[in-house]
Scaffold this active site. Structure first.
Site, PDB file in Angstrom:
ATOM      1  N   ARG A 105       0.852  -1.184   0.000  1.00 34.89           N
ATOM      2  CA  ARG A 105       0.000   0.000   0.000  1.00 34.89           C
ATOM      3  C   ARG A 105       0.899   1.248   0.000  1.00 34.89           C
ATOM      4  NH1 ARG A 105      -1.770   3.457   4.946  1.00 34.89           N
ATOM      5  NH2 ARG A 105      -3.341   4.745   3.978  1.00 34.89           N
ATOM      6  N   HIS A 150      -2.618  10.985   0.782  1.00 39.41           N
ATOM      7  CA  HIS A 150      -2.000  10.767   2.095  1.00 39.41           C
ATOM      8  C   HIS A 150      -1.292  12.078   2.486  1.00 39.41           C
ATOM      9  CE1 HIS A 150      -0.529   7.433   4.960  1.00 39.41           C
ATOM     10  NE2 HIS A 150      -0.112   8.574   5.484  1.00 39.41           N
ATOM     11  N   GLU A 195      -6.984   8.791   6.712  1.00 43.25           N
ATOM     12  CA  GLU A 195      -7.186   9.372   8.036  1.00 43.25           C
ATOM     13  C   GLU A 195      -7.750  10.792   8.050  1.00 43.25           C
ATOM     14  OE1 GLU A 195      -3.595   8.933  10.300  1.00 43.25           O
ATOM     15  OE2 GLU A 195      -3.790   6.768  10.360  1.00 43.25           O
ATOM     16  N   ASN A 335      -6.771   2.197  10.499  1.00 45.29           N
ATOM     17  CA  ASN A 335      -5.413   2.445  10.972  1.00 45.29           C
ATOM     18  C   ASN A 335      -5.475   2.547  12.486  1.00 45.29           C
ATOM     19  OD1 ASN A 335      -5.027   2.780   8.261  1.00 45.29           O
ATOM     20  ND2 ASN A 335      -4.294   4.893   8.383  1.00 45.29           N
ATOM     21  N   TYR A 337      -3.216   2.239  16.273  1.00 48.94           N
ATOM     22  CA  TYR A 337      -1.910   2.149  16.927  1.00 48.94           C
ATOM     23  C   TYR A 337      -1.989   1.888  18.425  1.00 48.94           C
ATOM     24  CZ  TYR A 337       0.248   3.723  12.633  1.00 48.94           C
ATOM     25  OH  TYR A 337       0.684   3.789  11.337  1.00 48.94           O
ATOM     26  N   GLU A 406      -3.087   0.100   8.635  1.00 47.15           N
ATOM     27  CA  GLU A 406      -1.872   0.493   9.361  1.00 47.15           C
ATOM     28  C   GLU A 406      -1.965  -0.013  10.787  1.00 47.15           C
ATOM     29  OE1 GLU A 406      -0.824   4.627   9.402  1.00 47.15           O
ATOM     30  OE2 GLU A 406      -1.277   4.869   7.277  1.00 47.15           O
TER      31      GLU A 406
HETATM   32  C1  BGC Z   1      -0.171   7.863   9.259  1.00 43.32           C
HETATM   33  C2  BGC Z   1       1.260   7.629   8.830  1.00 43.32           C
HETATM   34  C3  BGC Z   1       2.173   7.875   9.997  1.00 43.32           C
HETATM   35  C4  BGC Z   1       1.820   6.895  11.085  1.00 43.32           C
HETATM   36  C5  BGC Z   1       2.713   6.935  12.311  1.00 43.32           C
HETATM   37  C6  BGC Z   1      -0.503   7.281  10.597  1.00 43.32           C
HETATM   38  O1  BGC Z   1      -1.407   8.074  11.263  1.00 43.32           O
HETATM   39  O2  BGC Z   1      -1.068   7.470   8.271  1.00 43.32           O
HETATM   40  O3  BGC Z   1       1.549   8.466   7.747  1.00 43.32           O
HETATM   41  O4  BGC Z   1       3.517   7.828   9.653  1.00 43.32           O
HETATM   42  O5  BGC Z   1       0.513   7.150  11.512  1.00 43.32           O
HETATM   43  O6  BGC Z   1       2.577   8.126  13.000  1.00 43.32           O
END
Ligand code: BGC
Length: 512
Positions: A105, A150, A195, A335, A337, A406
């Site tokens: 991607r 992006h 995002e 996405n 984290y 992500e």
């Molecule tokens: C984004 C990426 C970024 C990653 C880590 C995501 O929110 O799409 O571009 O590098 O987070 O911060």
């Protein structure tokens, strides 16, 4: 009787407090991924390509900001050269082959393809670059998955108001059409926008991303409306003009973190937080009746009125617009984290700037130190938060097909990234838990293939499963331990916590 119900409800809520979800991640057994499950890695144009003004490309908002105010970036760096993927794309494809991914991607740079921002001029050199990359991927049976946007908006369009100008809906649609026309014979997976929360809240409501407009509680909501409409335009254009002949899919990538109540008194606060921070963008596309989440609409309207605004700062959709946006994503691109703990008490009054989205939401967030894997990690590791998020998506939106677009971990460097290995395995395990309970998750991609320009953090944060040597002219890419572990996961289509990758060789094995 009511008292008994109350008690029952409280017990249920306490059970729902998600830390009680026991992730099966510490199990030593091997967990299989279902047949057809797909694995990939992600990058984005400005973060890797470099060649910022080569072969006819014109400036985008990151070129503009980093050249005008270099030290808004932590190390005063920029993406002028980055990983030089514009010239070194073959090496990127080589490491993708080495890994054995199903798809890659990446994103297109709007001003590399349309230097005037509009389709009056198509830059052949830019088109050639993406053709070369796509063809190189296909040569090795790696599916190209493209993000149209992006974060690198043409600077000229920013000067016209960018994502707050209603005409962006036409402009983005025109750009999308060119991309489908140019590459859609070979590209079957399209993400419109990466995002919306980051685009609007970080870029228009704060100083965390270009164009650092910082018009809180106003510009961020304007942006939300037009990003959603622009996404919908790109979706409808594909549907009406390309889907029959090209047969692909179009979707959007939402950023959604998990917001967990600090205590049982904060359950409503955490629900509100989830609605303000990602429901704002998801609800209009995925909820049965579309539109913004009711709690967000009501609260912003009430606060706006009390603050003396003649109308809600969250500009409403018309009934036609609600219908136009609803249902416009073939997959739920996610996405994710990390997780935050959320509470609401009287200290929230005056805690934030007024107006602002956070003041509207009336929530305070923090992360717990025990969620750290080590002193140097930069992303808190909370796999059960991922599980809770996936469960909520399944329950609130009728179990949509999900692509994890992500998920990843930042460190300050080093090839032996055991912390990243631990993060990735535990998050995948949480995902498998959700899948066992019925979540329709079809793909998983790591952010990122390689270390790259990490926006406001410049090159100080490293998300790659390949380390990049920024001192070397060829920006040498070297596999980290996490790349070896990921390769084995993809090869065996399973997660084995006991596997130690010391015997996997990563320079490309031609047998692959
Ligand atoms: C984004 C990426 C970024 C990653 C880590 C995501 O929110 O799409 O571009 O590098 O987070 O911060």
């Amino acid at each position: 009787m009511r008292g008994a119900y109350g008690l029952f409800f409280l017990i249920v809520c306490l059970l729902c407090l998600s830390e009680s979800h026991e992730i099966k991640s510490s199990r030593q057994d091997v967990r299989k991924f279902p047949d057809g499950f797909r694995f990939g890695t992600s990058t984005a144009s400005y973060q890797i390509e470099g060649a910022w003004d080569e072969d006819g490309k014109t400036p985008n908002i990151w070129d503009h900001m980093t050249h005008n105010e270099p030290c808004v970036i932590k190390d005063c760096s920029n993406g002028d050269v980055a990983l030089d993927s514009y010239h070194l794309y073959k090496r990127d494809v080589e490491i993708l082959r080495e890994l054995g991914v199903d798809y890659y991607r990446f994103s297109l740079s709007w001003t590399r393809i349309m230097p005037n921002s509009f389709p009056d001029k198509i830059n052949e050199a830019g088109v050639q670059y993406y053709n070369n990359l796509i063809n190189e991927l296909l040569k090795y049976n790696i599916e190209p998955m493209i993000t149209l946007y992006h974060w690198d908006l043409p600077q000229k369009l920013q000067e016209l108001g960018g994502w707050t100008n209603p005409h962006i809906v036409d402009w983005f649609g025109d750009y999308a059409r060119q991309a489908y026309r140019l590459f859609g014979d070979r590209v079957k997976s399209w993400m419109t926008v990466n995002e919306p929360y980051q685009i609007c809240n970080h870029g228009y409501g704060d100083v965390l991303k270009a164009p650092i407009l910082n018009m809180k509680g106003v510009a961020d909501y304007m942006c939300a409306k037009y990003v959603l409409l622009a996404h919908a335009r790109a979706y409808h254009i594909y549907d009406e003009e390309f889907r029959a002949s090209q047969g692909g899919n179009v979707f959007i990538a939402f950023s959604a973190q998990w917001y967990e109540p600090e205590s049982e008194n904060d359950i409503v606060a955490a629900q509100d937080c989830n609605q303000f921070l990602w429901g704002l963008y998801v609800h209009p596309i995925y909820a049965e009746n579309g539109d913004y989440p009711p709690v967000v609409k009501q609260r912003v309207a009430a606060k706006s009125a009390a603050q003396g605004y003649p109308r809600s700062r969250l500009i409403e959709f018309t009934p036609e617009e609600i219908q136009y946006v609803r249902g416009t994503s073939d997959f739920f691109g996610l996405n994710h984290y990390t997780t935050y703990s959320v509470y609401r008490n009287e200290s929230v009054q005056g805690y934030y700037e007024i107006p602002s989205l956070y003041d509207d939401a009336e929530v305070i967030l923090y992360q717990k130190t025990e969620w750290s894997l080590g002193e140097t990690d930069l992303v808190k590791t909370v796999p059960w938060g991922f599980y809770n998020l996936l469960k909520q998506i399944r329950e609130d939106y009728n179990n949509p097909p999900v692509y994890i677009i992500e998920n990843g971990f930042a460190s300050q460097g080093g090839l032996m990234d055991d912390d990243r290995v631990q993060y990735i395995r535990n998050y995948m395990s949480a995902m498998l838990d959700a899948m066992q309970e019925g979540s329709d998750i079809r793909a998983y991609s790591i952010w990122s293939l390689v270390d790259n320009f990490e926006w406001m953090k410049g090159y100080t944060q490293r998300f790659g499963i390949y380390e990049v040597d920024y001192e070397a002219p060829e920006r040498t890419r070297t596999a980290r331990k996490s790349a070896r572990v990921y390769k084995e996961i993809m090869r065996t289509r399973s997660l084995d916590f006991s596997f130690d990758p010391s015997d996997i060789t990563m320079p490309l094995d031609e047998g692959h």
